[in-house]
Structures are given as C-alpha cells and as structure tokens.
Design a protein around this motif. Structure first.
Motif, PDB file in Angstrom:
ATOM      1  N   ARG A  28       2.135   1.961  -3.480  1.00 23.92           N
ATOM      2  CA  ARG A  28       1.064   2.436  -4.377  1.00 23.92           C
ATOM      3  C   ARG A  28       0.690   3.878  -4.050  1.00 23.92           C
ATOM      4  O   ARG A  28       0.454   4.695  -4.955  1.00 23.92           O
ATOM      5  CB  ARG A  28      -0.154   1.514  -4.266  1.00 23.92           C
ATOM      6  CG  ARG A  28       0.061   0.157  -4.917  1.00 23.92           C
ATOM      7  CD  ARG A  28      -1.247  -0.611  -5.070  1.00 23.92           C
ATOM      8  NE  ARG A  28      -1.786  -1.029  -3.779  1.00 23.92           N
ATOM      9  CZ  ARG A  28      -1.468  -2.146  -3.148  1.00 23.92           C
ATOM     10  NH1 ARG A  28      -0.589  -2.985  -3.705  1.00 23.92           N
ATOM     11  NH2 ARG A  28      -1.993  -2.461  -1.990  1.00 23.92           N
ATOM     12  N   SER A  71      -9.553   3.071 -11.303  1.00 20.34           N
ATOM     13  CA  SER A  71      -9.140   1.679 -11.116  1.00 20.34           C
ATOM     14  C   SER A  71     -10.310   0.902 -10.682  1.00 20.34           C
ATOM     15  O   SER A  71     -10.811   0.129 -10.521  1.00 20.34           O
ATOM     16  CB  SER A  71      -8.040   1.594 -10.081  1.00 20.34           C
ATOM     17  OG  SER A  71      -8.456   2.130  -8.863  1.00 20.34           O
ATOM     18  N   THR A 118       1.392  -2.588 -13.296  1.00 26.61           N
ATOM     19  CA  THR A 118       0.053  -3.122 -13.066  1.00 26.61           C
ATOM     20  C   THR A 118      -0.287  -3.105 -11.578  1.00 26.61           C
ATOM     21  O   THR A 118      -1.409  -2.727 -11.166  1.00 26.61           O
ATOM     22  CB  THR A 118      -0.042  -4.549 -13.616  1.00 26.61           C
ATOM     23  OG1 THR A 118       0.154  -4.524 -15.030  1.00 26.61           O
ATOM     24  CG2 THR A 118      -1.413  -5.168 -13.308  1.00 26.61           C
ATOM     25  N   GLU A 119       0.694  -3.477 -10.724  1.00 26.01           N
ATOM     26  CA  GLU A 119       0.441  -3.471  -9.290  1.00 26.01           C
ATOM     27  C   GLU A 119       0.314  -2.043  -8.757  1.00 26.01           C
ATOM     28  O   GLU A 119      -0.518  -1.777  -7.875  1.00 26.01           O
ATOM     29  CB  GLU A 119       1.572  -4.202  -8.565  1.00 26.01           C
ATOM     30  CG  GLU A 119       1.621  -5.697  -8.862  1.00 26.01           C
ATOM     31  CD  GLU A 119       2.685  -6.402  -8.025  1.00 26.01           C
ATOM     32  OE1 GLU A 119       3.032  -5.865  -6.955  1.00 26.01           O
ATOM     33  OE2 GLU A 119       3.151  -7.470  -8.440  1.00 26.01           O
ATOM     34  N   LYS A 163       0.812  -1.206   0.000  1.00 23.88           N
ATOM     35  CA  LYS A 163       0.000   0.000   0.000  1.00 23.88           C
ATOM     36  C   LYS A 163       0.851   1.264   0.000  1.00 23.88           C
ATOM     37  O   LYS A 163       0.520   2.239  -0.670  1.00 23.88           O
ATOM     38  CB  LYS A 163      -0.919  -0.031   1.229  1.00 23.88           C
ATOM     39  CG  LYS A 163      -1.832   1.181   1.318  1.00 23.88           C
ATOM     40  CD  LYS A 163      -2.850   1.008   2.438  1.00 23.88           C
ATOM     41  CE  LYS A 163      -2.156   0.925   3.791  1.00 23.88           C
ATOM     42  NZ  LYS A 163      -3.113   0.888   4.927  1.00 23.88           N
ATOM     43  N   GLY A 168      -3.089  -0.734 -10.257  1.00 23.34           N
ATOM     44  CA  GLY A 168      -4.229  -1.525  -9.777  1.00 23.34           C
ATOM     45  C   GLY A 168      -5.029  -2.150 -10.891  1.00 23.34           C
ATOM     46  O   GLY A 168      -6.102  -2.715 -10.632  1.00 23.34           O
ATOM     47  N   ARG A 169      -4.535  -2.129 -12.122  1.00 25.60           N
ATOM     48  CA  ARG A 169      -5.225  -2.758 -13.251  1.00 25.60           C
ATOM     49  C   ARG A 169      -4.233  -2.978 -14.376  1.00 25.60           C
ATOM     50  O   ARG A 169      -3.212  -2.305 -14.440  1.00 25.60           O
ATOM     51  CB  ARG A 169      -6.399  -1.910 -13.733  1.00 25.60           C
ATOM     52  CG  ARG A 169      -6.029  -0.481 -14.041  1.00 25.60           C
ATOM     53  CD  ARG A 169      -7.258   0.335 -14.459  1.00 25.60           C
ATOM     54  NE  ARG A 169      -6.982   1.757 -14.452  1.00 25.60           N
ATOM     55  CZ  ARG A 169      -6.338   2.409 -15.409  1.00 25.60           C
ATOM     56  NH1 ARG A 169      -5.890   1.734 -16.458  1.00 25.60           N
ATOM     57  NH2 ARG A 169      -6.122   3.704 -15.329  1.00 25.60           N
TER      58      ARG A 169
END
Length: 808
Positions: free
Chosen positions: A755, A808, A786-787, A752, A790-791
């Motif tokens: 991100r 997302s 992608t991570e 988290k 989130g897509r």
C-alpha cells in the motif's frame, strides 16, 4: 515485300521514305556499295526501306532490286515516326542505323558511329554541332534559324547535354532500338526526341559523334512542319497514362481494398486481431499528431501517454510524413478512418510505384510488370505487416528513391537528381527510417553484384553516383538534423531497441507458407516459425523459391538477373540473424548478420525483416521471366511456363485480413464523466496501466478527445539506464503487479508495504483517479485496487472509479 534473309544480321540500315523516287535510288546505291566493299568489317547486313504510303514510284525502286538484302516494308501514311517504327520493328540487326533518304550525312560516317557504339554506348548520334563536325552546303537561313530554335527548346526541356537531336543519322544497339521505337507514340519528327529521351530515362549512354553534313536539295520540310513539330513536343511534354497503366492502378486499389475489406467500410468499430495492440498504437499516433498540430504543440513529443515522462514521438514511428498531411482527415473523421485510408491507399500506391519502376527499368511488357509489382507489394511479409505496420506497407517512396539513384549513375543531371534524391530521402525518414535502411541494404547488395558482372558500367557510374550521393546528403541533412537530434538526444530518447533471440528467420520460414495464404496457409506452422502474426517476414513458399532458381538458371546470361539473384539470396541469408541452425540439426553456424548486429542503427533492426528485400527482387525476376515467356513463339512452351508461374504464385495469394467487432468504449470516457476526477496536471490511471499486452486505454483516450493523460502506454521508450529501449514506460512496482493480476487473475497478499509503494506510484503518476473497466479478471483487479486505496470504488457509467482526491 521481299523475304528476310535467314540467319543472324549484324547491321540493319533503316531508311524512312515518302515520295523519294528522285533521291532514294542514289542513296541505296551508295549504302549497298559501301557495305559490300568491306563485308568483313560489317558482317551480314540488310537495308530496310520503310515506305510511308508513297504515291510515286518509291516502292518500285526497292522491289526492282534483285538483292534480297534490300527489303521493303510498307504502311499507310503516318509520318516519319510511323515509318521509323515500322522499319525498326522489321529490322533484325545487332546494330540498327537510321538514316534519312537524302543521305545528308555520308554513309562513310558509319565508321565513327560504330566506334562510339563499341565503347559501351547504346546510341551514337551523327552530330553537326560538336567539335570536329563540318558542314558543306547550308540550309536556307530561315530553316537554319527555325532548326536552331527547335534544338534549343529540345535541349532545355527534354535532352540536356545533347546538342543535335534532329540529324537523321543515328546508330543504335539493335535490341534497345527496337524496344525504344516500339515504346514511342509520336508520328512526326518528334520521334527522334522521344526515342532518345526513352534511352536517357533508362540510363542508356548516348554519344554524339562529329560528322560531315550537307544540305541536300528536294527537302519536303516547310514552315508548317516546324509548327507540327512543336505540337508533338507538347504532347511529349505532357505524359499521359496508357489505358493499361490506368487499369493496373485500379487493380492495385481493388487488391488493397480486398485485403482490408473486413474493416474498410467501418474502421471505427472493427479491429484487426492479428495486429495485437498495434492498431490501438497506430491510431493513437495519428490522433496525437493531429491533436498536437491543432493545439500548436511540439509534434516530436507528447505526455498524453507515458505520463509524466512522456513519449519521444521521433523515437517512435509516427510517420509524420503522412500523419501531418492527413491531420485534417484525422480531425474530421477520426484516427481509425485516417489510418485505414492511409494503409489502403498506401499499399496500392506502393504497388503502383513498383510497377512504374519495373516498366521503366526492367521490362516493357505491362502484364509482366503487373505480376512482378504485385509480388513486390503483396508478398506474404507485406501482408503480415499490413495488419499492424503502415511504415512497412506504405513504401511508395522506396521505388522512387531507387529510380533516382539509378539516374545518378547515368551522369546526365547529377546536381538536379542529387537534390531530388536528398529531398526524397528526407521525406522517407519521416515515413520510416528502418524501411529506408533495409532498402539501402538491398541497393548495396544489388550495386555490388552488378558492379562485379558489369565492371564497364561500374567504372562509368561510380563518379556521378558518388557526387550525387554527396549532394543528396548535403540537401537531406539540414532537413533532418534537428528531428534526428531530438530522436537520439531529446527527452525520452534511447540508444537501441533489443528485440530478443527470436527475431531472425528460420531457414524453414523462407520455404513455408504464411498464415494468411488463401490456399496453403497454416496458422500453427507459421506461428511456430515467427515471433507473431505481424512479423512473418519470410514465407515465400518452396514453389516460388524453386521457380526463382529456375528463372536464374535460364536467364543467367543477363547481368540484371545475376544482380537480382544475389540481392534476394543475400537478403535471405542476412535475415537468418547472427547465428542460424540448419533444420534437423542442433549445431549453430555464424551468419553474416553478426558483422552488423552491434553496429549503430543495425542494432535496433529486427533482422528477420531483411527478408522483405527479397520481395521486389523476386518480383523483378518474375517480370523478366514472364516477358521472355510471353515473347516465345511456341504455344506449348508458353502454356507450360505460365502454368508453372501460376502454381508458384497461387499459394501466396492472401486471404483478407481477419477482423473482429471492436469492444465498445465505456460511456465514462465518451460522455465526459471522467472530467470531475482529473484536475489540471493530473492523470487518469486505467487499471492495469496500458502496455503492449493491452493498449485499449489509448483508444479510450482518443474517444475522450485526448482530454486526460495516461501513465504507462504502448510506445518505444528508455529503460532506467536511458540507452536501452523498451516497449512502454519504465515499469513501477504497482504497474507490474496490476499487469500480473490481469494476466493470471491471482491477487497477491497486499500488506502495508504494497500500500505504501502504491501511494508512491500514484503520486509519481499524479493520479487523480483509478479506473477499472469491464475485462477478464476485472473482479480480481477491483479487489486489489480496493485493498491498495483502502476503500471501495464507485460504479460510474460502466466503470469502477476510485477518486484519489477523497481521503480514505
């Protein structure tokens, strides 16, 4: 022709003659009687009568004399200029007096001319127009008016400050006279102007001495001769290149083309791998300058990379002095073509400029000057920088600046030369400030050494030089003050650029061979002794170093050789850095660079580059040796000497620079597929961000006609404190992590916190989309993005795209 007397000659008297049977006899009697009366004063002397195809008994007057010191040289009718060239070439005196056959200035005036020559002048003119001169019988009024008009023209156009050029009574330093007359081309009276102009351009001192002059009856000069004289001056005004100079220019161009042959004819699709990422960077510099001009943007700044902070272009070497004038070619054919053209033509022009300087200031032998200029422009350090750094390849202004500074030392046109030097320096700043600083280091080393060995010259030169430099500064500063203020205090400016601990040269690097040496190149050894292939700043090879040492020992009596040797040795020692280690030992010693390393401007210099100053100094030493060698009468000596020079230079002949096929730009950029993903004020984030490790996205941006902005980049910019420079944008957590994945292929655990940090970085970059192009470890990069987003991304025209406008 009577044989020349054996042994050295102290004074040669050269008398040009054409049909002078009435006046030559009394003149020879007066000259020989005067010289015989005081042989202790004049030493060994000779009189050389240069007959210009006379049809009367002029030659018989000379051959009838039994004195072997009076000699006759003959030639076909060519005019006064041809006769003087013939006579001076046949002279052997340490001093050469040129006097007309009418002896309008009495031979007794030689005393005053000789005194002026002993004071350090190269020529002493018997003048009718300086204070103290007296005139006996005058010429016809018409001839006097025509003579004054011609003299005024000469002073205005050719020899300002010289009041009387046409009085036929001049004393010269012998060697310099033979050099100047040999270089002359005019056949008539104009040779007097041509020879004096030659001396003036070589910064030789010319003195005017008042004499007593009387018009002598029997003059052959008519009104039409003044017309011919003006025609000769017109020829002198329009300087033409010799065929040898044209050939040398063509050879330099072919040499530059051969070096760049791998990408010369297809620059858009060929890449110089030894440039690392610098070719991408320089093409961007050319492209962004043209883009700024076409859109009327500030040429000193751009936010097309380093977004949103941008790039201070003046704090980077964008070479506005060339990127601006070449902007039309850049817009028409693209930055790759413009950069390739500039580097090829610029390298040839630099060699040509060194050749011109060497011919003008060092040697007259064209072949010797060609070899010296070739070493100056194509030495291993220059070839190394030819991969990536046009600012260290396009150096044609440096020899012109050196020549103009030398002109100042003569004190003849200080104001004009100071103004021109100021304009030249300003232009060079827009080509490259670091090369100008290195050139200044070299000039200071040379000037200091020359002043020590020729203190008489230094005493005469320092005042006009200082005055000229002050004028140059007054001209240059108003031109550059705003650009430099922008560079050092404008947006994205920085104080200095550190280069690490490996930017100095090892002593072994000076004696080793560069990677691109055609014969002796060794990539592994050169790589161990240099930071990278673009910074092989020494590598002159031990044979050339030994040859240079031998040249210095053999020609040590020359002040020029001493100064050049000190310049080369001083630059080599400075390039070792603030400390250096003797190979084979572990002990370090302080170097003289330590005195400069922390000073403003010097603190940003890569000190290993100071060794580049050695190239022109060694080239000039080589030219001097070759000229002396080619003038040696012994064929065996010439053969051995030329063989030694060849063996020293052969290992330095460069191979063409390596080129590879350039990776194709993804269609996403060339077809405009990026446009829906980037809105006004946003950027396109290539993954990883462009940096010094991979600046390919700069090329993609060029292919997209600079339609989008890029965060990150490859440029010089400020670190967080604003005063320390770094390569590229100040790194952020996300950009650093993505670069690590590119280099290793390992994807860290992205929780988290990562991100959330990525979202903050995307917002800072005002990112409209993220793009992963095909590359090593592309799958790892795609997984990481992608991570973070989130897509998954979307495959669009050859790249993976994540549209950040979608939720997302």
């Amino acid at each position: 022709m009577t044989a020349a007397p054996a042994g050295d000659v102290d004074l040669s008297v050269v008398v040009p003659a054409f049909n002078e049977e009435q006046r030559l006899g009394p003149t020879l009697d007066a000259v020989t009687r005067y010289l015989e009366e005081d042989e202790g004063r004049w030493g060994r002397w000779e009189v050389v009568v240069a007959d210009d195809g006379s049809t009367d008994s002029t030659r018989d007057l000379v051959t009838a004399r039994e004195d072997p010191r009076v000699r006759l040289v003959t030639g076909p009718r060519r005019g006064k200029g041809g006769a003087l060239r013939l006579g001076v070439a046949a002279s052997r005196g340490r001093r050469v007096l040129v006097t007309d056959a009418d002896l309008a200035a009495p031979i007794e005036e030689l005393e005053q001319l000789d005194k002026a020559l002993s004071e350090g002048n190269s020529a002493a003119i018997g003048s009718r127009r300086v204070p103290g001169a007296t005139i006996g019988e005058r010429q016809h009024r018409l001839r006097e008016l025509l003579g004054r008009a011609g003299n005024l023209l000469i002073r205005r156009m050719f020899l300002p400050g010289v009041r009387d050029t046409q009085c036929g009574f001049k004393l010269f330093d012998g060697d310099q006279a033979r050099e100047a007359f040999a270089a002359s081309r005019l056949g008539g009276w104009g040779i007097d102007v041509e020879v004096l102009r030659h001396l003036r351009r070589a910064d030789r001192q010319i003195a005017e001495v008042p004499v007593h002059w009387s018009h002598q009856p029997g003059s052959k000069v008519g009104p039409l001769d003044y017309v011919r004289f003006l025609a000769e001056l017109a020829r002198l005004r329009v300087r033409t290149l010799r065929p040898a100079d044209l050939l040398v220019t063509l050879l330099f161009l072919l040499m530059a083309m051969a070096l760049y042959s791998g990408r010369l004819f297809d620059p858009d699709h060929r890449y110089l791998p030894d440039s690392l990422q610098d070719q991408n960077q320089w093409e961007w510099f050319f492209g962004v300058t043209a883009h700024n001009l076409a859109h009327l943007h500030n040429p000193f700044f751009s936010d097309l990379q380093g977004f949103p902070d941008g790039v201070n272009l003046m704090a980077n070497t964008v070479m506005l002095g060339l990127t601006v004038p070449f902007a039309p070619l850049t817009l028409l054919a693209g930055p790759a073509v413009a950069l390739s053209t500039v580097m090829t033509l610029g390298l040839a022009a630099t060699a040509g400029a060194w050749y011109r300087l060497i011919v003008k200031r060092v040697v007259r032998q064209r072949a010797a000057a060609f070899v010296g200029a070739s070493l100056a422009a194509f030495a291993p350090p220059m070839v190394s920088h030819a991969n990536a750094h046009p600012n260290f390849v396009v150096l044609f202004m440096i020899p012109l600046i050196i020549d103009r500074a030398l002109r100042l030392c003569s004190g003849t046109r200080v104001v004009r030369d100071g103004i021109v030097l100021g304009l030249m320096a300003a232009y060079q700043i827009f080509l490259g400030e670091e090369p100008l600083l290195l050139a200044a280091i070299g000039m200071v080393l040379f000037a200091g050494a020359y002043a020590v060995v020729r203190r008489d010259v230094a005493r005469e030169a320092w005042r006009p030089l200082l005055k000229g430099l002050l004028i140059a500064a007054a001209v240059c500063l108003p031109i550059i003050v705003y650009p430099l203020a922008w560079q050092f205090a404008g947006p994205q400016s920085y104080g200095h650029m550190p280069h690490g601990d490996n930017s100095a040269n090892s002593p072994l690097a000076l004696l080793s061979f560069a990677e691109r040496s055609l014969v002796a190149g060794n990539a592994e050894r050169a790589g161990a002794l240099s930071p990278n292939p673009t910074e092989q700043n020494a590598f002159y090879g031990w044979p050339l170093v030994l040859l240079a040492f031998a040249i210095v020992v053999r020609l040590w009596e020359s002040a020029l050789v001493k100064a050049l040797a000190f310049t080369a040795a001083g630059a080599a020692v400075l390039s070792l850095g603030p400390t250096f280690r003797i190979p084979g030992t572990e002990k370090e010693y302080p170097g003289p660079w330590a005195l400069l390393a922390d000073k403003p401007l010097f603190e940003s210099v890569i000190e290993g580059r100071v060794a580049m100053v050695c190239a022109p100094a060694l080239g000039m030493l080589l030219a001097l040796a070759l000229e002396r060698l080619l003038a040696t009468p012994g064929r065996g000596t010439q053969y051995v000497g030329l063989l030694g020079v060849s063996l020293a230079l052969l290992p330095l002949v460069p191979a063409p620079l390596k080129t590879v096929e350039r990776p194709q730009t993804p269609a996403f950029f060339t077809d405009g597929s990026w446009k829906p993903y980037v809105r006004s004020g946003e950027s396109l984030v290539t993954v990883p961000l462009p940096d010094a490790g991979d600046a390919s996205p700069l090329h993609w941006q060029i292919e997209a006609d600079f339609g989008f902005k890029l965060p990150g980049g490859y440029f010089n910019g400020p670190w967080a404190d604003g005063r320390t420079g770094i390569y590229g944008a100040t790194p952020r957590y996300t950009s650093g992590m993505l670069s690590d994945i590119r280099d290793t292929g390992a994807v860290p655990v992205l929780g988290k916190e990562w991100r959330a940090q990525a979202q903050r970085d995307f917002a800072y970059w005002r990112a409209g989309a993220l793009v992963v192009a095909p590359q090593p470890h592309a799958d790892a990069l795609r997984k990481a993005v992608t991570e973070l987003v989130g897509r998954p991304g979307k495959w669009v025209d050859g790249v993976w795209v994540w549209d950040l406008h979608q939720s997302s």
